[in-house]
Design a protein around this motif. Structure first.
Motif, mmCIF file in Angstrom:
data_model
loop_
_atom_site.group_PDB
_atom_site.id
_atom_site.type_symbol
_atom_site.label_atom_id
_atom_site.label_comp_id
_atom_site.label_asym_id
_atom_site.label_seq_id
_atom_site.Cartn_x
_atom_site.Cartn_y
_atom_site.Cartn_z
ATOM 1 N N LYS A 40 0.865 -1.176 0.000
ATOM 2 C CA LYS A 40 0.000 0.000 0.000
ATOM 3 C C LYS A 40 0.902 1.227 0.000
ATOM 4 O O LYS A 40 1.415 1.644 1.035
ATOM 5 N N SER A 41 1.120 1.786 -1.183
ATOM 6 C CA SER A 41 2.009 2.935 -1.322
ATOM 7 C C SER A 41 1.361 3.953 -2.261
ATOM 8 O O SER A 41 0.351 3.677 -2.898
ATOM 9 N N THR A 42 1.977 5.099 -2.338
ATOM 10 C CA THR A 42 1.479 6.140 -3.232
ATOM 11 C C THR A 42 1.511 5.669 -4.683
ATOM 12 O O THR A 42 0.575 5.936 -5.448
ATOM 13 N N LYS A 43 2.550 4.946 -5.058
ATOM 14 C CA LYS A 43 2.674 4.434 -6.423
ATOM 15 C C LYS A 43 1.548 3.444 -6.750
ATOM 16 O O LYS A 43 0.958 3.503 -7.829
ATOM 17 N N SER A 44 1.232 2.553 -5.811
ATOM 18 C CA SER A 44 0.164 1.570 -6.022
ATOM 19 C C SER A 44 -1.194 2.253 -6.148
ATOM 20 O O SER A 44 -1.988 1.931 -7.032
ATOM 21 N N TRP A 45 -1.475 3.196 -5.228
ATOM 22 C CA TRP A 45 -2.747 3.903 -5.294
ATOM 23 C C TRP A 45 -2.857 4.742 -6.561
ATOM 24 O O TRP A 45 -3.924 4.827 -7.168
ATOM 25 N N SER A 46 -1.777 5.353 -6.986
ATOM 26 C CA SER A 46 -1.775 6.140 -8.213
ATOM 27 C C SER A 46 -2.095 5.255 -9.418
ATOM 28 O O SER A 46 -2.915 5.620 -10.264
ATOM 29 N N PHE A 47 -1.450 4.089 -9.489
ATOM 30 C CA PHE A 47 -1.728 3.127 -10.560
ATOM 31 C C PHE A 47 -3.204 2.737 -10.562
ATOM 32 O O PHE A 47 -3.878 2.765 -11.597
ATOM 33 N N PHE A 48 -3.729 2.384 -9.396
ATOM 34 C CA PHE A 48 -5.114 1.916 -9.287
ATOM 35 C C PHE A 48 -6.104 3.015 -9.666
ATOM 36 O O PHE A 48 -7.002 2.801 -10.484
#
Length: 52
Positions: free
Chosen positions: A34-42
């Protein structure tokens, strides 16, 4: 939601509620953390494929 075992990582889910208070899943993704990169992708892909 954190996942353990065979499918480790984090499950990201987007849901919606209709006028009759029914909850429906719209999209999900299994990501490593759960990171900024993962949330941005999603959220980028959710916006691209769900909204007009």
């Amino acid at each position: 939601m954190h996942l353990y075992g065979r499918y480790g990582g984090v499950l990201l889910i987007a849901v919606a509620q209709d006028g009759n208070s029914n909850i429906m899943p719209i999209a999900f993704a299994n990501v490593e953390s759960k990171s900024t990169k993962s949330w941005s992708f999603f959220l980028t892909n959710l916006r691209r494929h769900v909204t007009p």
